[in-house]
Design a protein around this motif. Sequence first.
Motif, PDB file in Angstrom:
ATOM      1  N   PRO A  97       0.986  -1.336  -0.097  1.00 24.27           N
ATOM      2  CA  PRO A  97       0.151  -0.175  -0.045  1.00 24.27           C
ATOM      3  C   PRO A  97       0.761   1.201  -0.146  1.00 24.27           C
ATOM      4  N   TYR A  98       0.362   2.353  -0.605  1.00 23.40           N
ATOM      5  CA  TYR A  98       1.013   3.603  -0.564  1.00 23.40           C
ATOM      6  C   TYR A  98       0.246   4.760   0.234  1.00 23.40           C
ATOM      7  N   PRO A  99       1.227   5.312   1.046  1.00 23.01           N
ATOM      8  CA  PRO A  99       2.290   5.036   1.694  1.00 23.01           C
ATOM      9  C   PRO A  99       2.308   4.023   2.759  1.00 23.01           C
ATOM     10  N   SER A 100       3.385   3.277   3.022  1.00 25.22           N
ATOM     11  CA  SER A 100       3.428   2.093   4.030  1.00 25.22           C
ATOM     12  C   SER A 100       4.770   1.678   4.339  1.00 25.22           C
ATOM     13  N   GLU A 101       4.954   1.033   5.633  1.00 20.65           N
ATOM     14  CA  GLU A 101       6.060   0.636   6.077  1.00 20.65           C
ATOM     15  C   GLU A 101       6.506  -0.598   5.060  1.00 20.65           C
ATOM     16  N   GLN A 102       5.579  -1.324   4.830  1.00 24.36           N
ATOM     17  CA  GLN A 102       5.967  -2.445   3.814  1.00 24.36           C
ATOM     18  C   GLN A 102       6.513  -1.896   2.555  1.00 24.36           C
ATOM     19  N   LEU A 103       5.966  -0.708   1.938  1.00 20.32           N
ATOM     20  CA  LEU A 103       6.831  -0.320   0.615  1.00 20.32           C
ATOM     21  C   LEU A 103       7.996   0.131   1.030  1.00 20.32           C
ATOM     22  N   ALA A 104       8.183   0.726   2.138  1.00 22.88           N
ATOM     23  CA  ALA A 104       9.705   1.449   2.511  1.00 22.88           C
ATOM     24  C   ALA A 104      10.548   0.351   2.574  1.00 22.88           C
ATOM     25  N   LEU A 105      10.247  -0.942   3.244  1.00 25.09           N
ATOM     26  CA  LEU A 105      11.048  -1.895   3.618  1.00 25.09           C
ATOM     27  C   LEU A 105      11.506  -2.840   2.272  1.00 25.09           C
ATOM     28  N   ALA A 106      10.322  -2.979   1.134  1.00 27.62           N
ATOM     29  CA  ALA A 106      10.606  -3.472   0.031  1.00 27.62           C
ATOM     30  C   ALA A 106      11.572  -2.795  -0.874  1.00 27.62           C
ATOM     31  N   TYR A 107      11.452  -1.332  -0.899  1.00 20.81           N
ATOM     32  CA  TYR A 107      12.353  -0.520  -1.565  1.00 20.81           C
ATOM     33  C   TYR A 107      13.833  -0.842  -0.922  1.00 20.81           C
ATOM     34  N   ALA A 108      14.162  -0.816   0.354  1.00 21.85           N
ATOM     35  CA  ALA A 108      15.253  -1.111   1.014  1.00 21.85           C
ATOM     36  C   ALA A 108      15.880  -2.350   0.884  1.00 21.85           C
ATOM     37  N   ASN A 109      15.162  -3.359   0.816  1.00 21.04           N
ATOM     38  CA  ASN A 109      15.667  -4.747   0.539  1.00 21.04           C
ATOM     39  C   ASN A 109      16.206  -4.742  -1.124  1.00 21.04           C
ATOM     40  N   ARG A 110      15.111  -4.292  -1.825  1.00 12.15           N
ATOM     41  CA  ARG A 110      15.757  -4.207  -3.182  1.00 12.15           C
ATOM     42  C   ARG A 110      16.993  -3.375  -3.615  1.00 12.15           C
ATOM     43  N   SER A 111      17.247  -2.195  -2.575  1.00 14.02           N
ATOM     44  CA  SER A 111      18.415  -1.544  -2.899  1.00 14.02           C
ATOM     45  C   SER A 111      19.597  -2.392  -2.525  1.00 14.02           C
ATOM     46  N   ALA A 112      19.448  -3.234  -1.820  1.00 16.45           N
ATOM     47  CA  ALA A 112      20.568  -4.161  -1.408  1.00 16.45           C
ATOM     48  C   ALA A 112      21.158  -4.946  -2.727  1.00 16.45           C
ATOM     49  N   VAL A 113      20.142  -5.435  -3.352  1.00 10.57           N
ATOM     50  CA  VAL A 113      20.300  -6.341  -4.398  1.00 10.57           C
ATOM     51  C   VAL A 113      21.034  -5.505  -5.756  1.00 10.57           C
ATOM     52  N   LEU A 114      20.530  -4.126  -5.967  1.00 10.58           N
ATOM     53  CA  LEU A 114      21.167  -3.341  -6.871  1.00 10.58           C
ATOM     54  C   LEU A 114      22.184  -2.911  -6.481  1.00 10.58           C
ATOM     55  N   MET A 115      22.742  -2.934  -5.104  1.00  6.33           N
ATOM     56  CA  MET A 115      24.169  -2.549  -4.595  1.00  6.33           C
ATOM     57  C   MET A 115      24.975  -3.911  -4.935  1.00  6.33           C
ATOM     58  N   LYS A 116      24.423  -4.895  -4.871  1.00  5.91           N
ATOM     59  CA  LYS A 116      25.228  -6.200  -5.230  1.00  5.91           C
ATOM     60  C   LYS A 116      25.517  -6.318  -6.470  1.00  5.91           C
ATOM     61  N   VAL A 117      24.654  -6.033  -7.446  1.00  6.20           N
ATOM     62  CA  VAL A 117      25.063  -5.978  -8.856  1.00  6.20           C
ATOM     63  C   VAL A 117      25.478  -4.731  -9.743  1.00  6.20           C
ATOM     64  N   HIS A 118      26.035  -3.894  -8.441  1.00  6.63           N
ATOM     65  CA  HIS A 118      26.898  -2.800  -8.885  1.00  6.63           C
ATOM     66  C   HIS A 118      25.870  -1.492  -9.611  1.00  6.63           C
ATOM     67  N   LYS A 119      24.521  -1.478  -9.419  1.00 13.01           N
ATOM     68  CA  LYS A 119      23.600  -0.424  -9.876  1.00 13.01           C
ATOM     69  C   LYS A 119      23.514   0.435  -8.732  1.00 13.01           C
ATOM     70  N   TYR A 120      24.601   1.076  -8.741  1.00 13.97           N
ATOM     71  CA  TYR A 120      24.720   1.985  -7.690  1.00 13.97           C
ATOM     72  C   TYR A 120      23.727   3.441  -7.726  1.00 13.97           C
ATOM     73  N   GLU A 121      23.508   4.008  -8.969  1.00 13.35           N
ATOM     74  CA  GLU A 121      22.690   5.015  -8.910  1.00 13.35           C
ATOM     75  C   GLU A 121      21.175   4.624  -8.493  1.00 13.35           C
ATOM     76  N   LEU A 122      20.742   3.376  -8.967  1.00 10.27           N
ATOM     77  CA  LEU A 122      19.542   2.781  -8.766  1.00 10.27           C
ATOM     78  C   LEU A 122      19.319   2.470  -7.317  1.00 10.27           C
ATOM     79  N   CYS A 123      20.232   2.169  -6.989  1.00  8.54           N
ATOM     80  CA  CYS A 123      20.463   1.770  -5.460  1.00  8.54           C
ATOM     81  C   CYS A 123      20.048   2.589  -4.548  1.00  8.54           C
ATOM     82  N   ILE A 124      20.934   3.996  -4.794  1.00  7.96           N
ATOM     83  CA  ILE A 124      20.449   5.164  -4.058  1.00  7.96           C
ATOM     84  C   ILE A 124      19.102   5.747  -4.101  1.00  7.96           C
ATOM     85  N   ASP A 125      18.708   5.442  -5.429  1.00 11.15           N
ATOM     86  CA  ASP A 125      17.175   5.994  -5.835  1.00 11.15           C
ATOM     87  C   ASP A 125      16.255   5.206  -4.783  1.00 11.15           C
TER      88      ASP A 125
END
Length: 497
Positions: A97-125
């Motif tokens: 749901p928007y906005p929600s803690e679930q949305l924030a956590l999902a973005y944060a978790n995805r940022s970790a994957v983006l960091m791992k595959v060297h997508k640094y700008e997308l990770c920061i977004d």
Amino acid sequence: MEQVACALNLKLIAANTHKDLINKYKALYTDEERVVFTLNVMLEYNIIPQCCKNEKSAKESEKLREQGNKVFVSKPLETGTCLKALKLYTESIAYAPYPSEQLALAYANRSAVLMKVHKYELCIDDIDRALTLTYPDNLREQSWANIPCNYCTYAMYCSEECKAMEWTKYHDAECAVFPSMLKMNFGKIDLLSLRLAIQAVREATSIEELRKELKEVDSWDDPRTKGFCKNGIFASDKYRSLLGLVTNTEKRSVQDLFRRSLDASFILYFLATCTNMFGSPLQKDLSMLIKNVDVTFVGGLILRHQQMIPSNVHSFSEERDLGVVERGTAVMPFLSLINHSCSPNVSRHSRSKHIVMYAIYPIEKGEQIFDNYGQHYAITPRNERQKRLLKQYYFECNCLPCQEDWPLYYNLKSFTSLVKKKEDEIKIIHALQKMNKYVDIATEGNILDENIVDGLLKMIEVLYDLVPMPCEEMNDVVETLRRVYDLSGNRVEKLEL
């Protein structure tokens, strides 16, 4: 939707009205008349569409995020594993749901994957999005990235700007209709026919003006300029240009046309009763919708799109290894003006915002341009090509390869057996000196050689002047050139850990 069509058919057979319905339907002249007729049939036989909502779900978002977590912490963590985790986190984002803690956590978790595959700008977004939302204070540290619609789980966007623009353009209406359509397994033709109708209404000053424009285009005398603006320009970005594209209505069977009418009527029902397209959501009453001339007119447009799309849309794609991945379809009216040949003299290639058309053979002034509608002489036998083209495009191909029944690729003759003069053979051998090198470059996908396109074009010119078609080497050069053009456009990026 298939179940609905079958259920209606059984009711017609049981009532012994099947033949009578066909005869009445045959006599109809316009798409609007066909939609009105179909709505009346639905009313008579109690075929009432059921609207449904696609709601965000914190519970489903958490479930998907937990699945992503399990994948992400698995050992060994490889590229394929990262992509799987990325997909699960993106789905979690879509359901949150928007906005929600679930949305924030999902973005944060995805940022970790983006960091791992060297997508640094997308990770920061993604980190920024998480921090902007209700991300837990105790987790606010440094932890391709799609952004979901705030209201449905189907639409995803590349940026906030794109999301905002598309909302006002058509998605505010689509958002309420997609859940019902997708639950009934409507396909991309149906979804695109809806989107075009929304854009058509919003581009026009009024539905009445749109009605006048349709009448004007349909009464146009010259088929070569049908869909052109009054100033003589073919504005490919205007809805009027779509109205000039073929529908092949008169060539379709009654069964085909009625099924499209049924699909269009369901889409119209959802659009009229679930959105503000006609001022406010209308009553879920077929008898009332049938009497609303604005509603039935738009229904006619949807049916028109249902017929126009199969013969006119173009796919846009990405290169993946040695294959092609389709990413979507688009109506590009200008490209639809170009006729087909099983040996085309142009080639289409996808770019980020455009489809580019290149000449692949020399084209003289006044000579016709030919595209390929997916049936190439070197790949598919003539009889099979003819059947497929007739089924989808309703014409019998009379191009040179069909007239002369050119052989498939593995039976093509080499220039060495086609050229009569020794001096011509020497010229060709000289021109093809770097061919093997270019094939290797195109196969590997590393096209840093800036001269490769010019080199391949020069080979084509020499072969075109000296060798009759079809020719094995000409086919090889052309396919290599196409590969190079594709590699210069959209490509699926390889990820490295």
